[in-house]
Design a protein around this motif. Structure first.
Motif, PDB file in Angstrom:
ATOM      1  N   LEU A  42       9.011 -47.266 -21.683  1.00 18.02           N
ATOM      2  CA  LEU A  42       9.750 -48.522 -21.606  1.00 18.02           C
ATOM      3  C   LEU A  42      10.152 -48.792 -20.168  1.00 18.02           C
ATOM      4  N   VAL A  43       9.625 -49.867 -19.588  1.00 17.97           N
ATOM      5  CA  VAL A  43       9.952 -50.275 -18.229  1.00 17.97           C
ATOM      6  C   VAL A  43      10.477 -51.698 -18.277  1.00 17.97           C
ATOM      7  N   GLU A  44      11.766 -51.852 -17.956  1.00 21.29           N
ATOM      8  CA  GLU A  44      12.411 -53.165 -18.009  1.00 21.29           C
ATOM      9  C   GLU A  44      12.170 -53.821 -19.374  1.00 21.29           C
ATOM     10  N   ARG A  45      12.372 -53.025 -20.414  1.00 20.82           N
ATOM     11  CA  ARG A  45      12.292 -53.480 -21.807  1.00 20.82           C
ATOM     12  C   ARG A  45      10.879 -53.843 -22.264  1.00 20.82           C
ATOM     13  N   LYS A  46       9.890 -53.364 -21.522  1.00 24.18           N
ATOM     14  CA  LYS A  46       8.503 -53.634 -21.913  1.00 24.18           C
ATOM     15  C   LYS A  46       7.710 -52.325 -21.918  1.00 24.18           C
ATOM     16  N   ASP A  47       6.805 -52.202 -22.884  1.00 23.76           N
ATOM     17  CA  ASP A  47       5.932 -51.031 -22.919  1.00 23.76           C
ATOM     18  C   ASP A  47       4.944 -51.089 -21.764  1.00 23.76           C
ATOM     19  N   ALA A  48       4.749 -49.949 -21.118  1.00 24.65           N
ATOM     20  CA  ALA A  48       3.820 -49.902 -19.984  1.00 24.65           C
ATOM     21  C   ALA A  48       3.308 -48.478 -19.805  1.00 24.65           C
ATOM     22  N   GLN A  49       2.161 -48.358 -19.156  1.00 23.30           N
ATOM     23  CA  GLN A  49       1.632 -47.060 -18.759  1.00 23.30           C
ATOM     24  C   GLN A  49       1.410 -47.010 -17.254  1.00 23.30           C
ATOM     25  N   LYS A  50       2.086 -47.892 -16.556  1.00 22.35           N
ATOM     26  CA  LYS A  50       2.035 -47.961 -15.100  1.00 22.35           C
ATOM     27  C   LYS A  50       3.460 -48.216 -14.609  1.00 22.35           C
ATOM     28  N   VAL A  51       3.999 -47.279 -13.792  1.00 19.13           N
ATOM     29  CA  VAL A  51       5.390 -47.351 -13.354  1.00 19.13           C
ATOM     30  C   VAL A  51       5.449 -47.235 -11.838  1.00 19.13           C
TER      31      VAL A  51
END
Length: 209
Positions: A94-103
């Motif tokens: 969870l990155v800024e309330r969104k699913d992601a695989q890149k941070v």
């Protein structure tokens, strides 16, 4: 070791995703060797050049507890290319309330303040031992002799109050595991080092440059 120092130029990120991953790996190794409390202080120091002013910029960071936890769980991985300002993950996070695989790699960094420090123990000396890997400044027995000569009117332990001299001794004549701790203890307390240690150091000082 308490951290690592590296230099980078020509990129926009502070630490790349690969740097973050490597820092996590080295911190994990330090934890295995010395324990959690020691490893928690692991620092990544970055040396860069300001292209506008030409000055050297020195910055220090620590990877966050979250980054280390993700690394240990196998979630964090380096991107395919070098100098990428992000890390990849093996699953959605969870990155800024969104699913992601890149941070963004900055998300995993804590800034470490760098403060000017003058040590009352190592400051105010008559002579200083050369710093390692400096052009035109050799570390050898002659320089050891110079340090001892500059402080011959003082206790022998006072002559050894030089960080770079102690590192040199640990690399060249004293055992860093068995000899150096007792020698450093004598330096800090002001007590005389053992006769054996003194003899070894004095013998080194008589070697030709």
């Amino acid at each position: 070791r308490v951290g690592w120092v590296f230099t980078a130029r020509g990129r926009k990120c502070i630490l790349s995703g690969g740097d973050v991953k490597l820092a996590c790996e080295m911190q994990e190794q330090a934890e295995s060797a010395h324990g959690f409390d020691f490893a928690k202080a692991w620092v990544s120091a970055v040396i860069t050049r300001n292209d506008t002013t030409g000055s050297v910029v020195f910055e220090a960071y620590q990877v966050s507890d979250l980054a280390q936890d993700m690394h240990k769980k196998g979630v964090l991985k380096a991107p395919a290319g070098a100098n990428k300002g992000y890390a990849r993950t093996t699953e959605n996070v969870l990155v800024e309330r969104k699913d992601a695989q890149k941070v963004d790699s900055d998300f995993f960094l804590n800034t470490v303040p760098i403060k000017t420090h003058t040590s009352p123990l190592f400051g105010g000396r008559e002579g200083e031992f050369p710093v390692e890997n400096r052009p035109g400044a050799a570390q050898n027995g002659f320089e050891v002799k110079h340090i001892l000569k500059c402080h011959e009117e003082m206790p022998f332990s006072h002559a050894l109050r030089d960080f770079h001299l102690l590192v040199f001794l640990a690399k060249n004549t004293l055992d860093p595991v068995h000899d150096l701790p007792s020698l450093c203890k004598a330096v800090v307390s002001g007590e005389e080092p053992s006769a054996g240690h003194r003899s070894i150091i004095e013998t080194l000082s008589q070697q030709p440059a």
